[in-house]
Write an enzyme that holds these catalytic residues in place. Sequence first.
Site, PDB file in Angstrom:
ATOM      1  N   SER A 171     -92.721-102.048  81.305  1.00  0.00           N
ATOM      2  CA  SER A 171     -92.220-102.185  79.932  1.00  0.00           C
ATOM      3  C   SER A 171     -92.865-103.408  79.277  1.00  0.00           C
ATOM      4  O   SER A 171     -93.490-104.231  79.963  1.00  0.00           O
ATOM      5  CB  SER A 171     -90.702-102.363  79.947  1.00  0.00           C
ATOM      6  OG  SER A 171     -90.382-103.626  80.513  1.00  0.00           O
ATOM      7  N   ASN A 222     -86.554 -91.242  84.186  1.00  0.00           N
ATOM      8  CA  ASN A 222     -86.719 -92.706  84.190  1.00  0.00           C
ATOM      9  C   ASN A 222     -85.501 -93.398  84.775  1.00  0.00           C
ATOM     10  O   ASN A 222     -84.371 -93.190  84.306  1.00  0.00           O
ATOM     11  CB  ASN A 222     -86.885 -93.202  82.750  1.00  0.00           C
ATOM     12  CG  ASN A 222     -88.226 -92.862  82.160  1.00  0.00           C
ATOM     13  OD1 ASN A 222     -88.975 -92.048  82.711  1.00  0.00           O
ATOM     14  ND2 ASN A 222     -88.545 -93.480  81.044  1.00  0.00           N
ATOM     15  N   HIS A 254     -85.151 -90.343  79.580  1.00  0.00           N
ATOM     16  CA  HIS A 254     -84.962 -91.795  79.751  1.00  0.00           C
ATOM     17  C   HIS A 254     -83.488 -92.037  80.093  1.00  0.00           C
ATOM     18  O   HIS A 254     -82.674 -91.118  80.066  1.00  0.00           O
ATOM     19  CB  HIS A 254     -85.319 -92.523  78.449  1.00  0.00           C
ATOM     20  CG  HIS A 254     -86.786 -92.665  78.257  1.00  0.00           C
ATOM     21  ND1 HIS A 254     -87.428 -93.865  78.315  1.00  0.00           N
ATOM     22  CD2 HIS A 254     -87.746 -91.731  78.040  1.00  0.00           C
ATOM     23  CE1 HIS A 254     -88.724 -93.682  78.131  1.00  0.00           C
ATOM     24  NE2 HIS A 254     -88.941 -92.390  77.952  1.00  0.00           N
ATOM     25  N   GLY A 255     -83.179 -93.292  80.378  1.00  0.00           N
ATOM     26  CA  GLY A 255     -81.769 -93.683  80.543  1.00  0.00           C
ATOM     27  C   GLY A 255     -81.035 -92.860  81.579  1.00  0.00           C
ATOM     28  O   GLY A 255     -79.885 -92.478  81.387  1.00  0.00           O
ATOM     29  N   ASP A 278     -84.265 -97.280  86.022  1.00  0.00           N
ATOM     30  CA  ASP A 278     -84.490 -98.724  86.142  1.00  0.00           C
ATOM     31  C   ASP A 278     -83.187 -99.424  86.538  1.00  0.00           C
ATOM     32  O   ASP A 278     -83.123-100.165  87.518  1.00  0.00           O
ATOM     33  CB  ASP A 278     -85.015 -99.271  84.808  1.00  0.00           C
ATOM     34  CG  ASP A 278     -85.431-100.736  84.898  1.00  0.00           C
ATOM     35  OD1 ASP A 278     -85.406-101.301  86.011  1.00  0.00           O
ATOM     36  OD2 ASP A 278     -85.778-101.331  83.860  1.00  0.00           O
ATOM     37  N   ASP A 324     -94.135 -98.121  79.527  1.00  0.00           N
ATOM     38  CA  ASP A 324     -92.803 -97.646  79.145  1.00  0.00           C
ATOM     39  C   ASP A 324     -92.459 -98.203  77.752  1.00  0.00           C
ATOM     40  O   ASP A 324     -92.553 -99.419  77.532  1.00  0.00           O
ATOM     41  CB  ASP A 324     -91.804 -98.167  80.199  1.00  0.00           C
ATOM     42  CG  ASP A 324     -90.442 -97.520  80.102  1.00  0.00           C
ATOM     43  OD1 ASP A 324     -90.347 -96.400  79.571  1.00  0.00           O
ATOM     44  OD2 ASP A 324     -89.471 -98.139  80.600  1.00  0.00           O
ATOM     45  N   HIS A 376     -79.801 -96.128  77.858  1.00  0.00           N
ATOM     46  CA  HIS A 376     -80.294 -97.194  78.731  1.00  0.00           C
ATOM     47  C   HIS A 376     -79.156 -98.111  79.187  1.00  0.00           C
ATOM     48  O   HIS A 376     -78.168 -98.258  78.492  1.00  0.00           O
ATOM     49  CB  HIS A 376     -81.362 -98.013  78.002  1.00  0.00           C
ATOM     50  CG  HIS A 376     -82.613 -97.242  77.736  1.00  0.00           C
ATOM     51  ND1 HIS A 376     -82.916 -96.717  76.503  1.00  0.00           N
ATOM     52  CD2 HIS A 376     -83.616 -96.873  78.562  1.00  0.00           C
ATOM     53  CE1 HIS A 376     -84.072 -96.076  76.576  1.00  0.00           C
ATOM     54  NE2 HIS A 376     -84.522 -96.146  77.818  1.00  0.00           N
ATOM     55  N   GLY A 377     -79.345 -98.716  80.357  1.00  0.00           N
ATOM     56  CA  GLY A 377     -78.392 -99.710  80.832  1.00  0.00           C
ATOM     57  C   GLY A 377     -77.341 -99.136  81.768  1.00  0.00           C
ATOM     58  O   GLY A 377     -77.410 -97.977  82.182  1.00  0.00           O
TER      59      GLY A 377
END
Length: 320
Positions: free
Chosen positions: A56, A265, A222-223, A267, A93, A189-190
């Site tokens: 990122s 994705n 994503h997320g 993270d 990203d 996200h998160g």
Amino acid sequence: MVSYKELGLVNTKELFAQAVSGGYALPAYNFNNLEQLQAIIQACVETKSPVILQVSSGARKYANQTLLRYMAQGAVQYAKELGYAIPIVLHLDHGDTYELCQSCIEYGFSSVMIDGSHLAYDENVALTKKVVEYAHQHDVTVEGELGVLAGVEDEVSAETHTYTRPEEVEDFVRKTGVDSLAISIGTSHGAFKFKPGQEPQIRLDILAEIEKRIPGFPIVLHGSSSVPPEYVDLINKYGGKMEAAIGIPEEQLRAAAKSAVCKINIDSDGRLAMTAAVRKVFAEKPAEFDPRKYLGPARDLLKELYKHKNIEVLGSANKA
Ligand code: G3H
Ligand code: 13P
Ligand code: ZN
């Protein structure tokens, strides 16, 4: 200018085609440091899974773009030394400008995301098309995005989702020439994706509608961290404060991976695993001060997490 091909990396073209026809998704794991990269490569070699290494803008600022590039280059050799040469993609990203995408391509990235999802539709089309034109000259693949995810991503944060409008996807893909499309169907996200008491449910109906409009086209989620309660419990047990962290249920991701979703994705789950392991060492061995003694266990837990994802959630194990 260095081509990713000289570094032994691959773009996503062939990998996505195989994932779509094989009914699985490729893991896209973010890395910012050595231990994360080691865990990703070890897990993917041991499960014989192809992998997308994601960098990122925040990672570039934190770790330095040159170091990250050489680390990814080293990962190609590292995988071979571990006994199995898995295909490795180096992906930007959430690229937010043409210049950033161009710079990453010149640095040896094999794939970039241009995230124009926060722009007006026509501006998103124009920016994405411009990146595609440059990237394709270098055989680099491009991910675009339509729809806005709630949550925080680098400097951008949105309160609520704007779901991808299925009626726009065909036009977007045709006009821009992108190789894959990130969509918004309720992931975010998160570590706090749903409110307590709220049903953690992504909109697989919107995904099905999108698939109908662009059959066989590679879709990206994503997320997609699941926020495993065992990590949250460990963090809280050892002095952390992460109540009400909720992610995407694994069975929903598994269903998505079997469809046209070919890149998922993750993270935050890695961040949780590392934090849990480090907190445990700090709590149980307060006299420990050798970073290897807490980053080592963090790396081990991270590796187990990624192996589990590849085998049980994404279906990418044994596809390399
Ligand atoms: O989408 C966001 C990724 O988790 C990367 O996070 O921007 O804090 O590096 P970051
Ligand atoms: P998570 O925060 O759910 O892990 O999502 C990561 C991501 O989408 C990176 O682009
Ligand atoms: Zn993302």
